[in-house]
Every structure is written in structure tokens, then in C-alpha cells.
Design a protein around this motif. Sequence first.
Motif, PDB file in Angstrom:
ATOM      1  N   PHE A  51       9.722   3.052  -5.375  1.00 16.69           N
ATOM      2  CA  PHE A  51       8.994   2.261  -4.399  1.00 16.69           C
ATOM      3  C   PHE A  51       8.447   3.137  -3.283  1.00 16.69           C
ATOM      4  CE2 PHE A  51      12.336  -0.415  -6.213  1.00 16.69           C
ATOM      5  CZ  PHE A  51      11.521  -1.311  -6.868  1.00 16.69           C
ATOM      6  N   ASP A  52       7.175   2.942  -2.999  1.00 13.42           N
ATOM      7  CA  ASP A  52       6.554   3.783  -1.984  1.00 13.42           C
ATOM      8  C   ASP A  52       6.863   3.255  -0.605  1.00 13.42           C
ATOM      9  OD1 ASP A  52       5.220   4.065  -4.393  1.00 13.42           O
ATOM     10  OD2 ASP A  52       3.530   2.873  -3.672  1.00 13.42           O
ATOM     11  N   ASP A  53       6.256   3.923   0.319  1.00 14.22           N
ATOM     12  CA  ASP A  53       6.351   3.549   1.716  1.00 14.22           C
ATOM     13  C   ASP A  53       5.556   2.261   1.928  1.00 14.22           C
ATOM     14  OD1 ASP A  53       7.178   4.572   4.337  1.00 14.22           O
ATOM     15  OD2 ASP A  53       5.037   4.330   4.715  1.00 14.22           O
ATOM     16  N   ILE A  54       5.851   1.592   3.037  1.00  8.60           N
ATOM     17  CA  ILE A  54       5.181   0.322   3.303  1.00  8.60           C
ATOM     18  C   ILE A  54       3.687   0.513   3.608  1.00  8.60           C
ATOM     19  CG2 ILE A  54       5.853   0.363   5.762  1.00  8.60           C
ATOM     20  CD1 ILE A  54       6.097  -2.733   5.539  1.00  8.60           C
ATOM     21  N   ASN A  55       3.317   1.679   4.051  1.00 11.26           N
ATOM     22  CA  ASN A  55       1.936   1.864   4.477  1.00 11.26           C
ATOM     23  C   ASN A  55       0.960   2.055   3.333  1.00 11.26           C
ATOM     24  OD1 ASN A  55       2.378   1.777   7.310  1.00 11.26           O
ATOM     25  ND2 ASN A  55       3.434   3.739   7.064  1.00 11.26           N
ATOM     26  N   VAL A  56      -0.108   1.276   3.383  1.00 13.31           N
ATOM     27  CA  VAL A  56      -1.229   1.539   2.491  1.00 13.31           C
ATOM     28  C   VAL A  56      -2.162   2.392   3.330  1.00 13.31           C
ATOM     29  CG1 VAL A  56      -3.084   0.499   1.153  1.00 13.31           C
ATOM     30  CG2 VAL A  56      -0.962  -0.744   1.488  1.00 13.31           C
ATOM     31  N   ASP A  58      -5.153   4.901   4.428  1.00 10.82           N
ATOM     32  CA  ASP A  58      -6.518   5.148   3.988  1.00 10.82           C
ATOM     33  C   ASP A  58      -6.604   6.474   3.245  1.00 10.82           C
ATOM     34  OD1 ASP A  58      -7.418   2.800   4.932  1.00 10.82           O
ATOM     35  OD2 ASP A  58      -8.057   3.565   6.871  1.00 10.82           O
ATOM     36  N   ILE A  61      -5.764   5.968  -0.253  1.00 14.02           N
ATOM     37  CA  ILE A  61      -6.879   5.356  -0.961  1.00 14.02           C
ATOM     38  C   ILE A  61      -7.874   6.425  -1.391  1.00 14.02           C
ATOM     39  CG2 ILE A  61      -8.832   3.796  -0.662  1.00 14.02           C
ATOM     40  CD1 ILE A  61      -6.879   2.196   1.256  1.00 14.02           C
ATOM     41  N   LYS A  64      -6.336   8.315  -4.298  1.00  8.86           N
ATOM     42  CA  LYS A  64      -6.387   7.483  -5.507  1.00  8.86           C
ATOM     43  C   LYS A  64      -7.759   7.569  -6.139  1.00  8.86           C
ATOM     44  CE  LYS A  64      -2.589   5.233  -6.534  1.00  8.86           C
ATOM     45  NZ  LYS A  64      -1.882   4.487  -5.501  1.00  8.86           N
TER      46      LYS A  64
ATOM     47  N   ASN B  48     -10.851  -1.359  -0.117  1.00  5.65           N
ATOM     48  CA  ASN B  48      -9.763  -0.408   0.112  1.00  5.65           C
ATOM     49  C   ASN B  48      -8.486  -0.803  -0.627  1.00  5.65           C
ATOM     50  OD1 ASN B  48     -11.352   1.157   1.684  1.00  5.65           O
ATOM     51  ND2 ASN B  48     -10.630   0.308   3.629  1.00  5.65           N
ATOM     52  N   LYS B  51      -8.853  -0.238  -4.353  1.00  6.10           N
ATOM     53  CA  LYS B  51      -8.786   1.186  -4.687  1.00  6.10           C
ATOM     54  C   LYS B  51      -7.365   1.706  -4.611  1.00  6.10           C
ATOM     55  CE  LYS B  51     -13.447   2.696  -3.829  1.00  6.10           C
ATOM     56  NZ  LYS B  51     -14.342   2.989  -2.700  1.00  6.10           N
ATOM     57  N   ALA B  52      -6.598   1.150  -3.683  1.00  6.25           N
ATOM     58  CA  ALA B  52      -5.202   1.575  -3.573  1.00  6.25           C
ATOM     59  C   ALA B  52      -4.358   0.962  -4.687  1.00  6.25           C
ATOM     60  CB  ALA B  52      -4.648   1.174  -2.219  1.00  6.25           C
ATOM     61  N   LEU B  94       7.930  -6.255  -2.098  1.00  6.50           N
ATOM     62  CA  LEU B  94       7.498  -5.135  -1.259  1.00  6.50           C
ATOM     63  C   LEU B  94       5.974  -5.062  -1.176  1.00  6.50           C
ATOM     64  CD1 LEU B  94      10.079  -2.394  -2.343  1.00  6.50           C
ATOM     65  CD2 LEU B  94      10.128  -3.862  -0.328  1.00  6.50           C
ATOM     66  N   LYS B  98       3.712  -5.028   2.148  1.00 11.93           N
ATOM     67  CA  LYS B  98       2.764  -3.938   2.319  1.00 11.93           C
ATOM     68  C   LYS B  98       1.387  -4.477   2.686  1.00 11.93           C
ATOM     69  CE  LYS B  98       3.470   0.005  -0.619  1.00 11.93           C
ATOM     70  NZ  LYS B  98       3.250   0.592  -1.912  1.00 11.93           N
ATOM     71  N   LYS B 101       1.286  -5.935   6.161  1.00 14.23           N
ATOM     72  CA  LYS B 101       1.230  -4.912   7.210  1.00 14.23           C
ATOM     73  C   LYS B 101      -0.188  -4.354   7.320  1.00 14.23           C
ATOM     74  CE  LYS B 101       3.575  -0.945   9.168  1.00 14.23           C
ATOM     75  NZ  LYS B 101       3.045   0.395   8.898  1.00 14.23           N
ATOM     76  N   TYR B 102      -0.761  -4.062   6.180  1.00 16.02           N
ATOM     77  CA  TYR B 102      -2.127  -3.528   6.176  1.00 16.02           C
ATOM     78  C   TYR B 102      -3.089  -4.522   6.817  1.00 16.02           C
ATOM     79  CZ  TYR B 102      -6.347  -1.212   4.492  1.00 16.02           C
ATOM     80  OH  TYR B 102      -7.559  -0.573   4.425  1.00 16.02           O
ATOM     81  N   GLU B 105      -2.742  -4.726  10.610  1.00 15.94           N
ATOM     82  CA  GLU B 105      -3.314  -3.562  11.276  1.00 15.94           C
ATOM     83  C   GLU B 105      -4.838  -3.577  11.284  1.00 15.94           C
ATOM     84  OE1 GLU B 105      -1.254  -0.635   9.026  1.00 15.94           O
ATOM     85  OE2 GLU B 105       0.416  -0.518  10.448  1.00 15.94           O
ATOM     86  N   TYR B 236      11.003  -5.150   4.822  1.00 18.93           N
ATOM     87  CA  TYR B 236      10.693  -4.112   3.835  1.00 18.93           C
ATOM     88  C   TYR B 236      11.879  -3.175   3.628  1.00 18.93           C
ATOM     89  CZ  TYR B 236       7.725  -0.931   1.167  1.00 18.93           C
ATOM     90  OH  TYR B 236       7.175  -0.173   0.152  1.00 18.93           O
ATOM     91  N   LYS B 240      13.967  -3.028   0.148  1.00 16.21           N
ATOM     92  CA  LYS B 240      13.868  -1.756  -0.571  1.00 16.21           C
ATOM     93  C   LYS B 240      15.247  -1.228  -0.972  1.00 16.21           C
ATOM     94  CE  LYS B 240      11.542   2.670  -0.082  1.00 16.21           C
ATOM     95  NZ  LYS B 240      10.781   3.502   0.835  1.00 16.21           N
TER      96      LYS B 240
END
Lengths: 69, 465
Positions: A51-56, A58, A61, A64, B48, B51-52, B94, B98, B101-102, B105, B236, B240
Motif C-alpha cells: 500500500f502506497d502513501d496517502i498522497n496522490v 502530481d 502522475i 506514471k 490527473n 493518469k495516477a 485506502l 486517498k 485527500k486529493y 487539497e 488512513y 493501513k
Amino acid sequence: MYFLYFDPGLGAMIIQAIVAAVAGVILFSKNLMYKIKLFLGISKPVDDELFDDINVEDTDIENKKTSDD
Amino acid sequence: MTTNTRHSSSFRDPSGYIFIDEGILKRSISPIYFKQYEALKKAKIFENLSKAGVLIPHTELSVSDKEIVIQPEQIPFITYPYEWSFNQYKEAALLTLKLQKYCLEHGFSLKDATAFNITFHKGKAVFVDTLSFDFYEENTPWRAYKQFITHFLGPLVLAHFHGAQSLKLMSNFIDGIPVNMLSSMLPFKTKLNPFLYSNIHLLAKFEDKHNEDYKGETKQSKLSKKAQLNIITSLYDYIKKLSLKEHSEWGNYYDKTNYSDAAFIEKANIINNWVTNLNAKSIIDVGGNDGTFVRQINHNFELALVCDIDNNAVDFNHKTLKSKKESNMLPFVLDALNPSPAVGFENKERQSFIERITKYAPDVTLALAVIHHMTLSGNVPFEMSAHFFASFSEHLIIEFPKREDSWVQRLLNTKGEFKAHFDFYTIANFESCYLNHFELIEKKPIENSHRVMFLLRRKSNERKD
């Protein structure tokens, strides 16, 4: 008020202030512990294989984009 | 656009609905949501997030005053929350956090947080509801908070304390597990945990206290964005770290089977030949454990569905495919004797496993080391299991362990004095029942074992489409 197609729960809307306060304390103390451990040189095991970090981010991206294409 | 093509699962959110147009799933967006859609598009949120790899990508097909039609990337086989293993469920939870949160922000917020907004595609969880995003309003709490608790945190915590079987509850409670039930089911010690106390026990209390305020007399509470981000981050971090107490024994499953290595290799070779000759693009392995056998097959499938009744085996498979970054395998939990039913409004909101798999129609079904369990543990007559297998794919590769096989002997011995009731369990009976539904293409005994492999093709009158 917005039209909602599910019950957001009045209690749930009010309680979030308390939940956030508790979360704030937990996060603060975790952060503090982490800094102390870091200072004392106790290594923290990283269990991030799945599991990655919570942040997506930029930047993620952008990365990726190049790796997928 | 008439609404009669509207998909039966898409009616709750008035922002739009999905429909099927000549076999292709599309999404219609109503004017009520145009402002949000345009803003999200302008802020490149869709772009975005797609793409992620966290949001299903879509293309815009048409724009008019009355509706905007978009076409999302097509997902061949949808799995539902009650078919996920523990870690799959965790991944979905999760992912939702995620995204929230995105969104926060970037000035938006998820307006709902149902577990059904997520499915597994190309080896990972992906958010499929493009219309779940809304504007964030300063100082407002998260409207979907309770939904997140009842759909994600609750089931996961229950699974942590009571085992992964609790995740199955979601097939009954499709609106999430009620908070007071959650609170009552958790052990007392969870009340001493500040995180669980505030997110579940206190929530249940507050919900109880305020649920009769129909006049809206309770004052609206305010919550800063920072405070909301704290909730999201603490959820989170907690999720996790959450794990199951039961530990997977499936890592060494194939060491425990009664196969000699040579027999295992021979079985793999037989299947390899058959699958390659059929040029199969898709396969379902019903009883696929942790996916070991499908990985043995030296053939590139577009999609391999690997299911098992054991949550731990599916979990193990999920972990393997995550670490190997495989994208063409989809593991999920399936009890072949009790597949997921159709649930929701008119029993049409969520489709049954049989409906979905019949529609998907994988080229081959693999049933290895399954039939003796179905017949001897599940008491399913050959006639009925043959009918089951004939209902969803063109070809069936099935392994039949004869009476002499040690597993069969073990299962028969558990029947005690009723052992004689199972005298029908013979290869001759098996063949005669299965050949009512299938034509025999090839039959091969596995040397040094009491097992026989069958390659069968479904008779044309068995098709259900």
C-alpha cells in the motif's frame, strides 16, 4: 442543504469535530514518537510493499505517464 | 435519451446514470451536475486521477444542453465488496481516503463513500463512479463520513476481530453495516482505544441521540479543512496497519497436496496443451487457491479470474499479484456452492455471480480438485454440478479423482455409516452425467495418481444467452 441520496447522519456530522480532535492528538503524538525514534537512531521498518502513501502526488502522475506509455 | 436502458444499479445519485448501449457501458450526466463536471474537467482532476491509476478513465462522447455522455474504460468483470479478500477490501478503503485527500487539497470533496464505487481492474482497485466528486465548501464536515465508517472501517475492524467471514455481511447490508450494530459487535477493549472509541462507539451514540431530529433543530457544525484532513489521515494510518488475526496457511498449500512432482508437472502439461490449442483468451479457475496453477499455465490470457472459497488463499493471491505487478489476473472469494446472490432494489441493483459470469462467458472453466468437494462435501449430484459448469463457459477442464484417491477416501470416511449413499461416486457415473451437457474432446489419466483430466465442450443447446 444539498439533496442527498443517502443518510449522512446528523450525529455523524456533529461528531466529526470530536473525531478530528482525537485524530489530531493521535497524529501529533505519532509524529512526536517518530521524531524521537529518529533522533535516537531506532530504525523504523517500512511495510509499504503493498500500500502506497496517502498522497496522490502530481509528481507520481508525471512518472506514471512516462512509465505507462 | 430514454431512461429505459438505464442500468439497474444506477438510480441513487440524481447527477446521472449509467446505461448499456449496444453492449458498451456509458454514463449520462444530467444538467444538475454540469457545473461540477465542467469545474472538475477544468481543474484536470479527472485527467490527473486517471493518469495516477486511481480513477477509471473516460472519454467524452457528446455534449448537449440536456445531457453529457461519457464512455468509461470498460471493465470486463465487476467484483463486489463481499467478494473481496481482506487486503483487497483494505486497498479499496485506502483508495477512497486517498481520493478524498486529493480532492480536499484541490477544492473538491467526495460526496459519497460507498464500497460499491470501487472494483478491481488490471490488478488493482479503481474508483469507478466519475460523478462522486463535488465542490468542497469551506468549514463543512465530510458528508460521506458515516458512509465511510459503515462501508469500510466497520467491516474491516469486524474482520480484524472476528475473521474475514464478517466481510460477507456486506451482501446483506448494502448500505453499510449499521453503526449501532458495529458498536455492539466490537469487544469491550475497543472502547479504550481513542481512535475506535471516537469513530465507532461515540458515533453510534451520537447517531442514536440525533436521529429523531426531523426539524433540523440541531445546529450545523463547522469543521476546518485541516481538521477534516486529520480525520482522513488518521483513518488512513489506522486502516493501513489493520491485519487479520488468522494467518494464512496457504503459502505452502501445494506442498501439502498428495501429488508427486511428476504428476503435478504432467497435469500442468496437459492443461497447457489444451488451453493453447483452444487459444483461450479468458479463463476462470473455480477453486484456484492462491493462483499457483493459473500461473503454471504457459499461455497469455487477457483475463484470468481466480476464485476460491478461502479468504486467506485469495488474499495470498492478491499479495502475489501486487508484488509481481500482474495486471491480467483477478482474484476473488467464491463459494461455488453458494455464489453471491443478486441483491438490492428489485434484486437487480447488484447482480448475482451467475449473472455476471454468464455474461462475461470466459472461454474456459478450470475445475481442478473441486468435483470431489462439491459432490462429497457439498452433496451436489453430478447432474447438478454439470448443469452449473455448463451455464457459463464454452469449455470445461475438469479433474476427476477416482474413488481410490486418498482425498476421496478421506471425504468418504467422514460419511461414516452413510458411506454407501455415495456409491454413485464413480468415473462412469460422472461421465454419463457430464456427457448429457458436454461433448468429450479429450480424456487423459494423470500417471502415478488416481486422477483423470477431462476436456469438455458444452453442447450447443446448453447456451443460455
